[in-house]
Design an enzyme around this catalytic site. Structure first.
Site, PDB file in Angstrom:
ATOM      1  N   HIS A 165      37.491  44.982  50.531  1.00 60.17           N
ATOM      2  CA  HIS A 165      36.844  46.050  49.756  1.00 60.17           C
ATOM      3  C   HIS A 165      36.678  47.301  50.637  1.00 60.17           C
ATOM      4  O   HIS A 165      36.940  48.419  50.204  1.00 60.17           O
ATOM      5  CB  HIS A 165      35.442  45.621  49.294  1.00 60.17           C
ATOM      6  CG  HIS A 165      35.415  44.527  48.277  1.00 60.17           C
ATOM      7  ND1 HIS A 165      34.729  43.355  48.452  1.00 60.17           N
ATOM      8  CD2 HIS A 165      35.976  44.435  47.037  1.00 60.17           C
ATOM      9  CE1 HIS A 165      34.858  42.592  47.381  1.00 60.17           C
ATOM     10  NE2 HIS A 165      35.618  43.218  46.507  1.00 60.17           N
TER      11      HIS A 165
ATOM     12  N   LYS B 155      30.832  36.527  35.867  1.00 62.58           N
ATOM     13  CA  LYS B 155      30.777  35.664  37.049  1.00 62.58           C
ATOM     14  C   LYS B 155      29.318  35.389  37.399  1.00 62.58           C
ATOM     15  O   LYS B 155      28.453  36.238  37.197  1.00 62.58           O
ATOM     16  CB  LYS B 155      31.431  36.376  38.241  1.00 62.58           C
ATOM     17  CG  LYS B 155      32.883  36.749  38.007  1.00 62.58           C
ATOM     18  CD  LYS B 155      33.422  37.522  39.219  1.00 62.58           C
ATOM     19  CE  LYS B 155      34.854  37.956  38.976  1.00 62.58           C
ATOM     20  NZ  LYS B 155      35.382  38.823  40.031  1.00 62.58           N
TER      21      LYS B 155
ATOM     22  N   ARG C 152      45.948  43.548  45.273  1.00 62.97           N
ATOM     23  CA  ARG C 152      46.316  42.718  46.422  1.00 62.97           C
ATOM     24  C   ARG C 152      47.715  42.150  46.290  1.00 62.97           C
ATOM     25  O   ARG C 152      48.491  42.136  47.221  1.00 62.97           O
ATOM     26  CB  ARG C 152      45.336  41.550  46.567  1.00 62.97           C
ATOM     27  CG  ARG C 152      44.022  41.974  47.122  1.00 62.97           C
ATOM     28  CD  ARG C 152      42.968  40.954  46.874  1.00 62.97           C
ATOM     29  NE  ARG C 152      42.583  40.928  45.469  1.00 62.97           N
ATOM     30  CZ  ARG C 152      41.533  40.307  44.998  1.00 62.97           C
ATOM     31  NH1 ARG C 152      40.775  39.612  45.808  1.00 62.97           N
ATOM     32  NH2 ARG C 152      41.236  40.351  43.716  1.00 62.97           N
TER      33      ARG C 152
ATOM     34  N   SER D 172      36.300  37.698  47.677  1.00 65.12           N
ATOM     35  CA  SER D 172      34.910  37.259  47.890  1.00 65.12           C
ATOM     36  C   SER D 172      34.816  35.752  47.647  1.00 65.12           C
ATOM     37  O   SER D 172      34.097  35.043  48.362  1.00 65.12           O
ATOM     38  CB  SER D 172      33.969  37.990  46.931  1.00 65.12           C
ATOM     39  OG  SER D 172      34.026  39.376  47.142  1.00 65.12           O
TER      40      SER D 172
HETATM   41  P1  ADP Z   1      35.766  42.311  40.058  1.00 63.09           P
HETATM   42  O1  ADP Z   1      34.828  41.266  39.585  1.00 63.09           O
HETATM   43  O2  ADP Z   1      35.655  43.606  39.327  1.00 63.09           O
HETATM   44  O3  ADP Z   1      37.202  41.864  40.256  1.00 63.09           O
HETATM   45  P2  ADP Z   1      35.589  42.300  42.921  1.00 63.09           P
HETATM   46  O4  ADP Z   1      34.402  42.580  43.771  1.00 63.09           O
HETATM   47  O5  ADP Z   1      36.162  40.937  43.016  1.00 63.09           O
HETATM   48  O6  ADP Z   1      35.165  42.667  41.469  1.00 63.09           O
HETATM   49  O7  ADP Z   1      36.710  43.372  43.238  1.00 63.09           O
HETATM   50  C1  ADP Z   1      36.519  44.736  43.026  1.00 63.09           C
HETATM   51  C2  ADP Z   1      37.836  45.449  43.260  1.00 63.09           C
HETATM   52  O8  ADP Z   1      38.218  45.291  44.628  1.00 63.09           O
HETATM   53  C3  ADP Z   1      39.000  44.896  42.445  1.00 63.09           C
HETATM   54  O9  ADP Z   1      39.857  45.968  42.116  1.00 63.09           O
HETATM   55  C4  ADP Z   1      39.702  43.966  43.403  1.00 63.09           C
HETATM   56  O10 ADP Z   1      41.072  43.835  43.104  1.00 63.09           O
HETATM   57  C5  ADP Z   1      39.511  44.715  44.707  1.00 63.09           C
HETATM   58  N1  ADP Z   1      39.578  43.828  45.855  1.00 63.09           N
HETATM   59  C6  ADP Z   1      38.893  42.692  46.090  1.00 63.09           C
HETATM   60  N2  ADP Z   1      39.255  42.122  47.258  1.00 63.09           N
HETATM   61  C7  ADP Z   1      40.216  42.935  47.778  1.00 63.09           C
HETATM   62  C8  ADP Z   1      41.037  42.886  48.947  1.00 63.09           C
HETATM   63  N3  ADP Z   1      40.975  41.890  49.816  1.00 63.09           N
HETATM   64  N4  ADP Z   1      41.901  43.887  49.143  1.00 63.09           N
HETATM   65  C9  ADP Z   1      42.002  44.899  48.246  1.00 63.09           C
HETATM   66  N5  ADP Z   1      41.295  44.996  47.121  1.00 63.09           N
HETATM   67  C10 ADP Z   1      40.413  44.040  46.881  1.00 63.09           C
END
Ligand code: ADP
Length: 164
Positions: free
Chosen positions: A21, A45, A94, A132
């Site tokens: 992130h 979630k 990703r 995460s």
């Molecule tokens: P959501 O529940 O909206 O998917 P996340 O916190 O899982 O929330 O992710 C928020 C954003 O960050 C999403 O666009 C996700 O693809 C991106 N993201 C999560 N992990 C990574 C990573 N390792 N590299 C790049 N982008 C990421």
């Protein structure tokens, strides 16, 4: 911010914020006048961390990165974006597996508000497999996640998972 400034929102669950992130935040920051990391409260979630804990971890992790702020929202992200004067939604991509869902969401958001576009950023290759969920899974079983999360998050994970 005047009407010509470019504001972007970066929505997500951030349960917890990871170095993946943060990589996206650091790439987005120089492209906009302001980036608002936006904690989604109405996710289906079941988060491990409370909204306050997640916000605190985000705040601690972005110290020193200019033009980045944090907010929380519930409801439609396009409505929140309009409210704060943002014309862009940032998301991270990703792998191909992210694409289908993201594509659907971007087009649905565009239907809700055609003035707001979604911009995708790719993280550094070392974060392409990082999420995460996987960080929580490894931490829960006492594995080493030090390289994948900011130090404040590591402490919180250890506390939460009882692996201190
Ligand atoms: P959501 O529940 O909206 O998917 P996340 O916190 O899982 O929330 O992710 C928020 C954003 O960050 C999403 O666009 C996700 O693809 C991106 N993201 C999560 N992990 C990574 C990573 N390792 N590299 C790049 N982008 C990421």
């Amino acid at each position: 911010m005047n009407k010509f400034s470019r504001v972007a929102v970066y929505p997500g669950t951030f349960d917890p914020i990871t170095n993946g992130h943060l990589d996206i935040v650091k790439r987005a920051a120089p492209l906009f006048d302001k980036v608002i990391i936006t904690l989604a409260l109405n996710s289906d979630k079941k988060p491990l961390f409370s909204a306050d804990e997640r916000l605190e971890m985000i705040r601690n992790s972005i110290k020193g990165i200019e033009q980045v702020e944090v907010a929380r929202f519930s409801g439609l992200i396009v409505n929140f974006a309009s409210k704060v004067g943002a014309s862009v939604i940032i998301r991270g991509l990703r792998a191909v597996s992210d694409f289908e869902f993201e594509f659907q969401m971007a087009l649905m958001n565009r239907k809700q508000n055609p003035e707001i576009d979604t911009v995708y950023l790719m993280p550094d290759a070392r974060y392409t497999y990082l999420s995460s969920s996987i960080v929580k899974e490894v931490a829960k079983h006492g594995g080493d996640v030090e390289r994948f999360v900011p130090s404040g998050v590591l402490d919180m994970l250890k506390k939460k998972c009882g692996t201190e």
